[in-house]
Design a protein around this motif. Structure first.
Motif, PDB file in Angstrom:
ATOM      1  N   ILE A 242     -32.152  13.798 -59.840  1.00  9.85           N
ATOM      2  CA  ILE A 242     -31.292  14.869 -58.921  1.00  9.85           C
ATOM      3  C   ILE A 242     -32.193  14.591 -57.696  1.00  9.85           C
ATOM      4  N   LYS A 243     -31.980  14.295 -56.846  1.00  9.86           N
ATOM      5  CA  LYS A 243     -33.091  13.810 -55.567  1.00  9.86           C
ATOM      6  C   LYS A 243     -32.121  15.555 -54.544  1.00  9.86           C
ATOM      7  N   ASP A 244     -31.672  15.656 -54.782  1.00 10.98           N
ATOM      8  CA  ASP A 244     -31.363  16.849 -53.593  1.00 10.98           C
ATOM      9  C   ASP A 244     -30.157  18.343 -54.598  1.00 10.98           C
ATOM     10  N   LEU A 245     -30.892  19.402 -55.005  1.00  9.64           N
ATOM     11  CA  LEU A 245     -30.171  20.897 -55.367  1.00  9.64           C
ATOM     12  C   LEU A 245     -28.930  20.663 -54.738  1.00  9.64           C
ATOM     13  N   LYS A 246     -28.629  21.143 -53.293  1.00  6.33           N
ATOM     14  CA  LYS A 246     -27.589  21.356 -52.721  1.00  6.33           C
ATOM     15  C   LYS A 246     -26.202  20.231 -53.628  1.00  6.33           C
ATOM     16  N   LYS A 247     -26.402  18.815 -53.386  1.00  7.93           N
ATOM     17  CA  LYS A 247     -25.710  18.021 -54.128  1.00  7.93           C
ATOM     18  C   LYS A 247     -25.469  18.387 -55.941  1.00  7.93           C
ATOM     19  N   ILE A 248     -26.084  19.030 -56.535  1.00  8.20           N
ATOM     20  CA  ILE A 248     -25.612  18.793 -57.713  1.00  8.20           C
ATOM     21  C   ILE A 248     -24.211  19.228 -57.920  1.00  8.20           C
ATOM     22  N   GLU A 307     -41.933  30.809 -56.159  1.00  9.57           N
ATOM     23  CA  GLU A 307     -41.840  30.921 -55.335  1.00  9.57           C
ATOM     24  C   GLU A 307     -40.701  29.578 -55.407  1.00  9.57           C
ATOM     25  N   LEU A 308     -41.244  27.763 -55.915  1.00 11.11           N
ATOM     26  CA  LEU A 308     -40.157  26.769 -56.115  1.00 11.11           C
ATOM     27  C   LEU A 308     -38.770  27.881 -57.108  1.00 11.11           C
ATOM     28  N   LYS A 309     -39.058  28.274 -57.928  1.00 12.76           N
ATOM     29  CA  LYS A 309     -37.943  28.559 -58.402  1.00 12.76           C
ATOM     30  C   LYS A 309     -36.536  30.019 -57.402  1.00 12.76           C
ATOM     31  N   LEU A 310     -37.057  30.612 -56.997  1.00  7.98           N
ATOM     32  CA  LEU A 310     -36.492  31.092 -56.108  1.00  7.98           C
ATOM     33  C   LEU A 310     -35.934  30.085 -54.908  1.00  7.98           C
ATOM     34  N   ASP A 311     -36.254  29.586 -54.256  1.00 10.25           N
ATOM     35  CA  ASP A 311     -36.811  28.431 -53.139  1.00 10.25           C
ATOM     36  C   ASP A 311     -34.873  27.189 -53.314  1.00 10.25           C
ATOM     37  N   SER A 312     -35.367  27.168 -55.057  1.00 11.32           N
ATOM     38  CA  SER A 312     -34.184  26.103 -55.774  1.00 11.32           C
ATOM     39  C   SER A 312     -32.333  27.148 -56.159  1.00 11.32           C
ATOM     40  N   ILE A 313     -33.628  28.460 -56.428  1.00 12.81           N
ATOM     41  CA  ILE A 313     -31.857  28.777 -56.837  1.00 12.81           C
ATOM     42  C   ILE A 313     -31.270  28.946 -54.763  1.00 12.81           C
ATOM     43  N   LEU A 314     -32.410  29.338 -54.254  1.00 13.45           N
ATOM     44  CA  LEU A 314     -31.635  29.800 -53.006  1.00 13.45           C
ATOM     45  C   LEU A 314     -30.824  28.422 -52.039  1.00 13.45           C
ATOM     46  N   GLU A 315     -31.612  26.891 -53.066  1.00 17.68           N
ATOM     47  CA  GLU A 315     -30.820  25.536 -52.733  1.00 17.68           C
ATOM     48  C   GLU A 315     -29.208  26.130 -53.669  1.00 17.68           C
ATOM     49  N   LEU A 316     -29.394  25.852 -54.674  1.00 19.23           N
ATOM     50  CA  LEU A 316     -28.147  26.067 -55.174  1.00 19.23           C
ATOM     51  C   LEU A 316     -27.222  27.193 -54.533  1.00 19.23           C
ATOM     52  N   GLU A 317     -27.310  28.223 -54.073  1.00 24.36           N
ATOM     53  CA  GLU A 317     -26.498  28.516 -53.164  1.00 24.36           C
ATOM     54  C   GLU A 317     -25.947  28.026 -52.078  1.00 24.36           C
TER      55      GLU A 317
END
Ligand code: GTP
Ligand code: MG
Lengths: 323, 191
Positions: A242-248, A307-317
């Motif tokens: 997975i290179k980009d969470l936005k493209k999950i 912080e990484l976890k929060l950022d990742s959730i925001l990316e997923l959003e």
């Protein structure tokens, strides 16, 4: 007599998908995860062992191996007592290369004193006829000087034994290094309480240069199935990086499951912090300063992790919105 | 000419002597005539100049008059404008006064109704704000908690760094405070 606390910091490292989280989950009594959910940052699990005079706490840091979540961040490599370097027996070339190229180098740099194990996971997927190729592949990488152990998170083969070995080795080192007499005999006591013998633990280690391919399979086939696990025949789920969470969406992984997963890991780490602090409160004044320094280190690592976890959730959003 | 009486002789002599005088007289008369001519010439020129001067004087007078006239008219125009302006200003002022008066009364009315409705108004505002917040927050409660925790945790860490410098007694007090904060969060985030 006062019960003394022993904290061991163990980190599990390795390429994404090799089964780090699966191993920890089954060790602490959770189910083998039904599907792959990448770990984002670090999840801390704790395994406790009570001896008459000692309380041993194994702090297990499971580090997400997807490169996009920065598994090579130095914070994951500092202050370690032990490290498991995991590779996938079903994909040894790539996953061993990753260990050799990155994780070993970082360990040597940031925790040169730590005890390292090379762990081949997914032994349930090794077919008898492939044993020789597998062994040759492993030999080719010549990662020498570390015990090699094969395990399966799925069948739980060698899992508890592996962690028993980790604790045992650490206690032996503790006995030998300190001039304090309080730890004398602790490794023996531990083995007794774990109902294991030194031979059994030695038996875990595969001598890669001498082992006969024909006996390998006997060695790694579980003698007893330890839990009710539905063993589907050698199915391999194709995993992708997975290179980009936005493209999950492209990865066929349920986004909400990932979000849930991240949040529960977040909560879990918060609980660990709360425990860390209450343990710190209990520690004797003279040890406090030392403990504060190590705790501070863990705390600042964890803050970056939050912080990484929060950022990742925001990316997923964001990926939610794009869909 | 010896027998010429002496008197006659004298006369002749005198005459003799007079001739050049007459001549000179004659030439003098000429000169005088010349002078007279010149004078009359001069007089004529003087007259001309006089005439010229009167005409110039007249000219000057008339142009001065004209100028004065223009200035007067311009002054009048300006005065006119000033007067008009003043008039307009006055008008404007009075209409402004009206407007201001209107505004003042409106404001008074508003003030009164505001104080009367303040409570209901604030209630409405509060409730709509909270619905907006609720809508915004919906499904994001976790993220918000995470965000709050992260910033809280930063403070905790910096508190922690300060711990080392404290005396053992203060030390344990602060440690208890920190652990209380963490526990509060733990409960919030677990619920
Ligand atoms: N057959 C088999 N599959 C396994 C075993 N362990 C893990 N897997 C599968 O391998 C995949 C990845 O497992 P994880 O434990 O999530 O891998 P990971 O190393 O934690 O991955 P990252 O968190 O991304 O670094 C999952 O689909 C698991 O079901 C095993 O022992 N045998
Ligand atoms: Mg994982």
């Amino acid at each position: 007599m006062l019960v003394s606390e022993i904290n061991i910091k163990l980190t599990i490292l390795g390429q994404w998908g090799v089964g780090k989280t699966s191993i920890v989950s089954t060790l602490v009594g959770k189910d083998f995860p039904a599907m792959y959910i990448p770990t984002i940052g670090s999840n801390i699990a704790r395994k406790e062992y009570n001896l008459t005079n000692n309380h041993i706490r194994l702090n297990i840091w499971d580090i997400g191996g997807q490169r996009s979540f920065n598994p090579l961040n130095p914070v994951f490599f500092s202050n370690l007592d032990s490290a498991l370097l995991l590779f996938d027996l079903n994909n040894p070339k790539e996953t061993l290369q990753e260990i050799k190229d990155t994780y070993l180098k970082n360990l040597a740099k940031f925790s040169p004193e730590c005890i390292i194990y090379l762990i081949g996971n997914k032994s349930d997927l090794v077919k008898p006829e492939d044993s020789e190729i597998l062994l040759n592949n492993i030999r080719k990488y010549q990662i020498q000087g570390f015990p090699i152990i094969f395990v399966s998170a799925k069948t739980q083969d060698n899992i508890t034994e592996l962690f028993t070995l980790v604790v045992y080795d650490f206690l032996k080192k503790l006995e030998n290094s300190g001039n304090e007499t309080q730890f004398q005999g602790i490794s023996k006591n531990f083995l007794t309480s774990a109902a294991k013998s030194e031979d059994q633990l030695d038996d875990l280690i595969i001598n890669i240069n001498e082992i006969d391919p024909n006996t390998l399979h006997k060695k790694i086939t579980p003698k007893i199935t330890k839990k009710n696990i539905m063993l589907t025949k050698n199915e391999v789920i194709p995993l992708k990086e997975i290179k980009d969470l936005k493209k999950i969406r492209e990865f066929n992984i349920d986004k909400n499951k990932i979000k849930e997963n991240i949040f529960s890991a977040f909560k879990n780490n918060l609980v660990v912090i709360s425990e860390l602090i209450s343990e710190l409160k209990k520690s004797p004044i003279n040890a406090l300063i030392d403990n504060i320094d190590t705790s501070l280190n863990d705390l600042s690592n964890l803050n970056k992790d939050f912080e990484l976890k929060l950022d990742s959730i925001l990316e997923l959003e964001k990926s939610d919105k794009n869909n | 000419m010896k027998n010429v009486p002496k008197a006659l002789q004298n006369l002749a002599d005198q005459y003799e002597k007079t001739i050049p005088k007459i001549d000179s007289f004659k030439s003098n008369t000429k000169a005088i005539q010349n002078l007279i001519d010149q004078v009359s010439n001069l007089e004529r020129e003087m007259n001309f100049v006089k005439q010229e001067m009167t005409s110039i004087k007249n000219d000057i007078l008339s142009s001065q008059e004209r100028n004065e006239q223009t200035i007067r008219t311009q002054e009048e125009i300006i005065m006119d404008m000033i007067n008009k302006f003043n008039e307009e200003l006055l008008q404007h002022k009075s209409s402004m006064k009206e407007d201001i008066q209107n505004l003042k009364t409106q404001q008074d009315v508003l003030k009164i109704s505001y104080t009367i409705n303040e409570k209901t108004f604030m209630d409405k505002v509060n409730s709509s704000i909270s619905t907006i917040i609720k809508k915004q927050v919906e499904g994001k409660e976790n993220e918000i908690l995470m965000k709050i925790w992260i910033s809280e945790f930063k403070d905790i860490i910096s508190d922690f760094e300060k711990l080392k410098k404290l005396k053992p007694k203060e030390f344990s007090v602060r440690l208890n405070e920190i652990s209380d904060t963490i526990d509060i969060f733990k409960q919030k985030i677990m619920s």
